[in-house]
Design an enzyme around this catalytic site. Structure first.
Site, PDB file in Angstrom:
ATOM      1  N   GLU A 184       0.776  -1.238   0.000  1.00  0.00           N
ATOM      2  CA  GLU A 184       0.000   0.000   0.000  1.00  0.00           C
ATOM      3  C   GLU A 184       0.817   1.302   0.000  1.00  0.00           C
ATOM      4  O   GLU A 184       0.726   2.110   0.946  1.00  0.00           O
ATOM      5  CB  GLU A 184      -0.932   0.010   1.206  1.00  0.00           C
ATOM      6  CG  GLU A 184      -2.013  -0.997   1.141  1.00  0.00           C
ATOM      7  CD  GLU A 184      -3.219  -0.598   1.972  1.00  0.00           C
ATOM      8  OE1 GLU A 184      -3.224   0.449   2.623  1.00  0.00           O
ATOM      9  OE2 GLU A 184      -4.186  -1.374   1.968  1.00  0.00           O
ATOM     10  N   GLU A 386      -5.912  -8.243   1.219  1.00  0.00           N
ATOM     11  CA  GLU A 386      -6.640  -7.738   2.395  1.00  0.00           C
ATOM     12  C   GLU A 386      -8.077  -7.412   2.026  1.00  0.00           C
ATOM     13  O   GLU A 386      -8.320  -6.794   0.998  1.00  0.00           O
ATOM     14  CB  GLU A 386      -6.003  -6.448   2.944  1.00  0.00           C
ATOM     15  CG  GLU A 386      -4.683  -6.639   3.629  1.00  0.00           C
ATOM     16  CD  GLU A 386      -4.099  -5.330   4.119  1.00  0.00           C
ATOM     17  OE1 GLU A 386      -4.869  -4.400   4.443  1.00  0.00           O
ATOM     18  OE2 GLU A 386      -2.866  -5.231   4.136  1.00  0.00           O
TER      19      GLU A 386
HETATM   20  C1  GCO Z   1      -3.092  -1.973   5.038  1.00  0.00           C
HETATM   21  C2  GCO Z   1      -3.454  -1.278   6.195  1.00  0.00           C
HETATM   22  C3  GCO Z   1      -3.535  -2.204   7.345  1.00  0.00           C
HETATM   23  C4  GCO Z   1      -4.660  -1.652   8.174  1.00  0.00           C
HETATM   24  C5  GCO Z   1      -5.987  -2.157   7.592  1.00  0.00           C
HETATM   25  C6  GCO Z   1      -7.156  -1.601   8.391  1.00  0.00           C
HETATM   26  O1  GCO Z   1      -1.977  -2.337   4.856  1.00  0.00           O
HETATM   27  O2  GCO Z   1      -4.019  -2.136   4.261  1.00  0.00           O
HETATM   28  O3  GCO Z   1      -2.773  -0.187   6.516  1.00  0.00           O
HETATM   29  O4  GCO Z   1      -2.279  -2.257   7.942  1.00  0.00           O
HETATM   30  O5  GCO Z   1      -4.513  -2.018   9.503  1.00  0.00           O
HETATM   31  O6  GCO Z   1      -6.145  -1.738   6.260  1.00  0.00           O
HETATM   32  O7  GCO Z   1      -7.230  -0.240   8.187  1.00  0.00           O
END
Ligand code: GCO
Length: 487
Positions: A184, A386
């Protein structure tokens, strides 16, 4: 004979993307990140990371909110219990990140054998439970020394990361065949800007869409992160290692609200370019989107994008696209910036929208996104790296149980949307819930929970929630609907 051998070697080197057959076992997993779960921020000669600095030194998440303990996941006695819980859920995949500042404490110098040994043991323990590793090399916790040398703003970061990746591949290639290179870039940048505002003592909202003031700087770092990933992949391939490499890209469909103006629609198109097409076009078309380049150049600043950069990224041929999906973003032009006055965009949640911590709950947009990737980007192998949600009040412990009904429905609906996209031909190979456990939510501390397993942050007691049971049913192939969440 020699020419034949050479040809054979060349063919072997030209790795087919995702060599596994399409019908390989679908990976049902969960995801986490080192800084958010490990604690033990100084154990085994670990070096400081920028996040240790943000929370431990500067208390940017509030008093006492630090990663010093998190959910104690670096402790083997603890993580063995957690692996047992994940095994009981039927997980076949676990996405975790390794800490750069553990493995190379000062970022570019000597390797720390204790850190390598820890992660090798963790992977042995994971596999012993029948759970395959998905190793993230970089989930934001840059060694502090490199952050202070300019971090991803500095083009030298491409080399820093390539060196680090070579150390990781050399030490884990015999145990791991699925890697996430970086996580990200877009959201990491948003967190960094928020941290800087908190350091300056100015109140600020968390803005995933870069404001005009930060667009050139953001794109500069995104280019370096993509080049770093391409350099790592090139090195991995040159070494002849077997495995699949990709990035975890947060993709946010951009929407406008009823009554949106032409300026709002223009802002949404450009925001889609910055957040989504910037990464997808570079990786799958070998070029950056012209509308974003034009808008950024009009703002001035040094993007540090060289003529071959995007082509270099496209030539990496990443083996899969990791998608982090939470929600679409509603976009509008900020007040006071009229249409046609160049890039300006802000996200908002329209009144009355059903939303989680990370935005509007729209499984239909998850389906639309997967359709878009299939149609516009050549249907690459995809792994959902995710997907998950947290809701205020959804994680209350009542009589020893946590019935997180909203998270449960979110997961049922989004997995349903994913399966619908797969029926239409999307080549999805795996799905990872964010997150297995409640953990440290960066600058927002421990207040917003995302786990399927509840963690009492004072006692470290674990309690599987309703969503853990429903996810286990889904993995077991049971027919599950929203009503199963009405425990
Ligand atoms: C990511 C985020 C996670 C967050 C999750 C909840 O890498 O997508 O930063 O580390 O904890 O998205 O917001």
């Amino acid at each position: 004979m020699r020419r034949l051998l050479a040809l054979g070697l060349m063919l072997a080197m030209a790795k087919p993307a995702f060599a596994e057959p399409k019908d390989e076992q679908f990976r049902w997993g969960a995801a986490s990140a080192a800084y958010q779960v490990e604690g033990a921020t100084t154990a085994d000669a670990k070096g400081p990371s920028i996040w240790d600095h943000y929370l431990d030194d500067l208390s940017l998440a509030g008093p006492g909110m630090s990663g010093a303990v998190a959910i104690n996941f670096y402790d083997r006695t603890q993580y063995l219990k957690d692996i047992a819980l994940m095994k009981r859920m039927g997980l076949t995949s676990y996405r975790f990140s390794v800490s750069w500042a553990r493995i190379i404490p000062d970022g570019v110098g000597p390797v720390n054998p204790a850190a390598v040994a820890h992660y090798r043991q963790f992977i042995v323990d994971l596999k012993a439970a029948g759970i395959q590793p998905m190793l993230t090399l970089y989930h934001w916790d840059m060694p502090l020394s490199l952050a202070r040398a300019g971090g991803w703003d500095n083009r030298a970061s491409v080399d820093w990361f390539r060196h680090y990746a070579e150390v990781v591949f050399a030490n884990f290639h015999d145990q791991v065949d699925l890697y996430v290179l970086v996580n990200e870039p877009l959201v990491e940048r948003a967190m960094k800007i928020l941290a800087q505002k908190r350091i300056a003592g100015t109140k600020a909202e968390f803005a995933i869409v870069p404001p005009a003031s930060d667009l050139p700087g953001a794109l500069r770092t995104f280019n370096h992160l993509l080049l770093a990933s391409a350099a790592a992949k090139k090195s991995f391939d040159a070494k002849g290692y077997t495995g699949r490499l990709g990035l975890a890209v947060p993709l946010f469909p951009t929407l406008t609200a009823p009554g949106a103006t032409a300026g709002d629609r223009e802002a949404a198109t450009l925001a889609d370019g910055v957040m989504n097409r910037w990464f997808l076009d570079a990786m799958y078309k070998g070029r950056y989107p012209a509308d974003v380049l034009q808008a950024a150049r009009a703002l001035g600043g040094d993007l540090d994008i060289r003529p071959d950069d995007a082509a270099t990224i496209g030539a990496a041929h990443f083996d899969y696209l990791g998608i982090n999906f939470y929600s679409p973003l509603f976009i509008r032009r900020p007040a006071g910036t009229g249409a046609g006055t160049g890039y300006a965009a802000e996200m908002f949640v329209p009144k009355g929208t059903y939303a989680a911590y990370n935005g509007a709950v729209r499984p239909d947009q998850f389906k639309a996104l997967l359709d878009r990737i299939r149609v516009d980007y050549g249907n690459p192998p995809v792994i959902i790296t995710e997907n998950g949600a947290g809701f205020p009040g959804d994680d209350e412990m009542v009589d020893g149980a946590v019935n997180d009904r909203k998270r449960c429905r979110y997961l049922v609906d989004h997995i349903g949307a994913m399966k619908s996209a797969m029926k239409d031909g999307a080549d999805v190979r795996g799905y990872h819930v964010w997150s297995s456990h409640d953990n440290l939510e960066w600058l927002f501390g421990y207040g917003s929970r995302f786990g399927m397993i509840h963690v009492d942050f004072d006692t470290q007691k674990r309690t599987p929630k309703l969503s853990a049971r429903i996810y286990a049913d889904i993995i077991a192939g049971k027919a599950v609907t929203d009503s199963d969440c009405d425990a």
